[in-house]
Design a protein around this motif. Sequence first.
Motif, PDB file in Angstrom:
ATOM      1  N   PHE A 151      -6.168  -1.703  -5.138  1.00  0.00           N
ATOM      2  CA  PHE A 151      -6.563  -0.300  -5.180  1.00  0.00           C
ATOM      3  C   PHE A 151      -7.322   0.007  -6.456  1.00  0.00           C
ATOM      4  O   PHE A 151      -7.540  -0.843  -7.290  1.00  0.00           O
ATOM      5  CB  PHE A 151      -5.312   0.588  -5.152  1.00  0.00           C
ATOM      6  N   SER A 161      -7.084   5.568  -4.791  1.00  0.00           N
ATOM      7  CA  SER A 161      -7.633   5.323  -3.463  1.00  0.00           C
ATOM      8  C   SER A 161      -7.793   3.843  -3.157  1.00  0.00           C
ATOM      9  O   SER A 161      -8.048   3.038  -4.046  1.00  0.00           O
ATOM     10  CB  SER A 161      -9.009   5.973  -3.357  1.00  0.00           C
ATOM     11  N   GLY A 162      -7.697   3.547  -1.880  1.00  0.00           N
ATOM     12  CA  GLY A 162      -7.944   2.191  -1.411  1.00  0.00           C
ATOM     13  C   GLY A 162      -9.069   2.225  -0.402  1.00  0.00           C
ATOM     14  O   GLY A 162      -9.981   3.032  -0.501  1.00  0.00           O
ATOM     15  N   ASN A 164     -10.901   9.302  -7.033  1.00  0.00           N
ATOM     16  CA  ASN A 164     -10.276   8.020  -6.676  1.00  0.00           C
ATOM     17  C   ASN A 164      -9.135   7.702  -7.638  1.00  0.00           C
ATOM     18  O   ASN A 164      -8.097   7.156  -7.245  1.00  0.00           O
ATOM     19  CB  ASN A 164     -11.284   6.868  -6.759  1.00  0.00           C
ATOM     20  N   LYS A 188       0.852  -1.183   0.000  1.00  0.00           N
ATOM     21  CA  LYS A 188       0.000   0.000   0.000  1.00  0.00           C
ATOM     22  C   LYS A 188       0.887   1.232   0.000  1.00  0.00           C
ATOM     23  O   LYS A 188       1.536   1.535   0.999  1.00  0.00           O
ATOM     24  CB  LYS A 188      -0.894  -0.023   1.239  1.00  0.00           C
ATOM     25  N   CYS A 206      -8.622  -3.259   0.548  1.00  0.00           N
ATOM     26  CA  CYS A 206      -7.604  -3.378  -0.509  1.00  0.00           C
ATOM     27  C   CYS A 206      -6.513  -4.377  -0.170  1.00  0.00           C
ATOM     28  O   CYS A 206      -5.722  -4.730  -1.025  1.00  0.00           O
ATOM     29  CB  CYS A 206      -7.058  -2.052  -0.992  1.00  0.00           C
ATOM     30  N   GLU A 216      -2.829   5.912   1.118  1.00  0.00           N
ATOM     31  CA  GLU A 216      -4.089   6.071   0.383  1.00  0.00           C
ATOM     32  C   GLU A 216      -4.522   7.513   0.198  1.00  0.00           C
ATOM     33  O   GLU A 216      -5.389   7.781  -0.611  1.00  0.00           O
ATOM     34  CB  GLU A 216      -5.202   5.268   1.072  1.00  0.00           C
ATOM     35  N   PRO A 250     -12.906   3.386  -0.624  1.00  0.00           N
ATOM     36  CA  PRO A 250     -12.417   4.385   0.340  1.00  0.00           C
ATOM     37  C   PRO A 250     -13.532   4.730   1.321  1.00  0.00           C
ATOM     38  O   PRO A 250     -14.709   4.624   0.976  1.00  0.00           O
ATOM     39  CB  PRO A 250     -12.039   5.583  -0.524  1.00  0.00           C
ATOM     40  N   ASN A 265      -0.887  -0.131   6.987  1.00  0.00           N
ATOM     41  CA  ASN A 265      -1.232   1.276   6.742  1.00  0.00           C
ATOM     42  C   ASN A 265      -1.718   1.920   8.045  1.00  0.00           C
ATOM     43  O   ASN A 265      -2.817   1.656   8.510  1.00  0.00           O
ATOM     44  CB  ASN A 265      -2.307   1.350   5.660  1.00  0.00           C
TER      45      ASN A 265
END
Lengths: 417, 487
Positions: free
Chosen positions: B161, B151-152, B146, A176, B156, B417, B135, B378
């Motif tokens: 994503f 965006s995630g 997005n 990510k 995700c 993100e 998201p 994240n």
Amino acid sequence: MREATTTTLSERLGAGGAAVREGTAADSVHGRVPRLVAAPPDTAAAAALLAAAHHHRLASVARGNGTAIGWGAPPLRCDLVVDTTALTGIEHAAGDLVVRAGAGTPLAELREHLARAGQRLTLDPLVPGGTVGGAVATGLSGPRRMAHGPLRDLVIGMTVVRADGVAASSGGRVVKNVAGYDLGKLHTGALGTLGLITSVTFRLHPVPPALRLVSAEAPDAAVLQEWTARVLRSAAVPAAVELRWPAGGPPRLEVLLEGSEGGIDARAAEVAALLTAPETADTPPPGWGALPGADRDTLLKITAPVANAAQAARDVRAAARAEHTEAAVGGSAGAGVLYAAVPAAADPAAVAGVVARARDALAGAGGSVTVARTAPGLAGADLDRWGPVGGLGLMRAVKDRFDPHRLLSPGRGPGGI
Amino acid sequence: MPEPLHTLLPRLRAICGEDGVITDTARRRTYESDGITYHAALPGVVVLPTSTAQVAAVLGLCAEHGVPFVPRGAGTGLSAGALPHTEGVLVVTSRMRSILEIDIANERAVVQPGVANLDITRAAAPHGYYYAPDPSSQQVCSVGGNIAENSGGAHCLKYGFTVNHVLGLEVVTPAGEVVRLGGKAADAPGYDLLGAFIGSEGTLGVATEITVRLMRAPQKVRTLLAAFETMDAGGAAVSAIIAAGVLPAAVEMMDALSIEAAEAAVACGYPSGAGAVLIVELDGPAADVDAQFEEVAALCRAEGAFEIRTASDAAERARIWKGRKSAFAAVGRISPAYIVQDGVVPRTALPEVLRRIAELSAESGIRVANVFHAGDGNLHPLVLFDDAEPGAPERAAEVSGAILDLCIEHGGSITGEHGVGVDKACHMPEMFTPADLETMDLFRGAFDPAGIANPEKLLPTPRLCGERPGVRKGVHPLVERGAAEQF
């Protein structure tokens, strides 16, 4: 400066640590014998090598184990082959499901390494014997792309040496990450025309405990398409839906399921119920998912919306018959990406005819037909390898920025870039 | 209004119509910031095009006159990527919100950029399909936005994503040209410009038509909440799940402070005394989900979970998610001001990084609540402070910056993100070398040689790097209105 003798040139190219030798016939690329071959041991040496090549305006072509050297158009010039096989190394962060591998690392070695931790790079190499860099440069994605995405979706970071010898990275070591432009996507499938890939970081997947392959022979393309639609609409969540249609035989649909032991048989039964006379196996047969045809055949790549995949396969075979040749077709019906092999013996006019007819037939559906690899006898043939390429102007602009002197595999890329 | 813009007004009105051009100061002020309100600037002029042709004409005009433009979707971004340019044109896509096609046979939808993310799923759901990227602002955030941010969302970890779900784009380049990249078929010939465009934060042009992949809705979804005494125990459970080869749809974690905040705000009823709460969601074929669910529960127990709750229907799932989804807003209610950070670390570094965050918090006296996507590392630390207390904002900003430094030290990323935008442009040199950044700039220049597409975003400039990262106060206006959730 630019008119250096071969000895002086070798010394300059090797100053950063690359092993340099003179090129031989065995090093030829589409029949072009390079003046020199250089093998850098690391990214720094590769950067010094390309900086020196840039200074002398030498045109370079990257080569791993050479299994994909016939892909793309013949380079317009080839002064230097950059041999990436010394750019090895595997840094596996098993707990993070991530690996960084040198471009020259053989895919087979990487696979063995990862398997020891119960993990895999879900790439399905279609050509045996290749390297990480070769796979990424050709952007070839196998059957499991349907569930896990094409190869570019597995690339999360990349280090590349630019034409001017500057090494640069993008992405990183975490899945990510949205910091900066994802230039790894740009280099995936670019056939080495935008930079020399020296290492790639991939996301990994655990090897699933159970696997089943449910397959059945279809009477025609319409039934094949109907089966594909049914499988996609089912709740079975296949890892791959492959179509196999050998030149001389009927088409088959092969549905690969992966998952837990507790659930796999129910899913296999669900898929089997959608087909006629299905067979179920616990392992795929050897060579499953390989490219159709023989190693030296001309290979076309066909893309189509999934509802047209089987129809596209039929159209390409019809185009081949109309040119008095034949085409074996195989690939991902579930993702709408197929390959067609036209025999190496087919003459250039016939191959050009197959391509033109297939493009005409597919034009309405919104797909593409490109010549991925030409048979050795067709290297110099006058073929429209790419057909219409959306965004070609932007692609040229990117090439101009990254490689203004056209020193990296010139002519091999999209639209002859 | 700056003179060059003034001369463009009649032509902008001719393109977008009288009501498609906003010059009034009060109405322009509506657009002065996106979701990160700390960064604000009055746009020179706002245009609201309704078609690709209008966007192309507006961008062509900008190119002709060297006027900068900034694309904006719903304005929910959290990195000031849509911060207006005071001497430029703000191109707002809110009138381009048609779903052009739901093509179930090909598993695709074709939409305009202003369509809200969740509306694609709403349109596909009757057919048994959905659009995967989710998201947390998905009720209101636009698909075009997005694409700009790649965006995630919570899911995700398994599904990827935005970039993994977009097959085609119609793009207007900064020169005003309309270009098609990809379509309903995969693997368009040539360089993967589509993949590189996604996440480019409006610096390469404006996406005006978007073709996305629709996915078959999973046969079964099961959700589990596990309470642990410590974050270390919760983290060990996450590691055990991943090591067992299970790929959950989502793995979310909250620490004691964020649980306390959520409890105070929405009475989510999480197990009392929990030092960490883990939410694991599995989806897929029913038989697989059931088998893996038992395995995950056993692994959580083995790592010391003292309470496990399970949900198998939508209402029970919503109860489990309630605390997690309200955590950001809840924190806004227990602290006068806060900074929301978005950084990523390799998952295995989470225990070490969380310990260091706790130390930073203890040393500075600045509280940090941790709510995060544990499956992919994240982090979303919420740095709490009282902006009335002298020196507190500075100390909070220091702690927030130090957390990003920790992410980079451990091989992570400065954003997972939310994007770089203006807010994090100055952190880019910490993650990338000058050669890396120069190469990215070469790429940008291929699309935008004149430098008019969302200038001063994404890549660092000296001017930007004199500024501080964003501070937020209270509850975000969109959340307050019930129009969005933050998480």
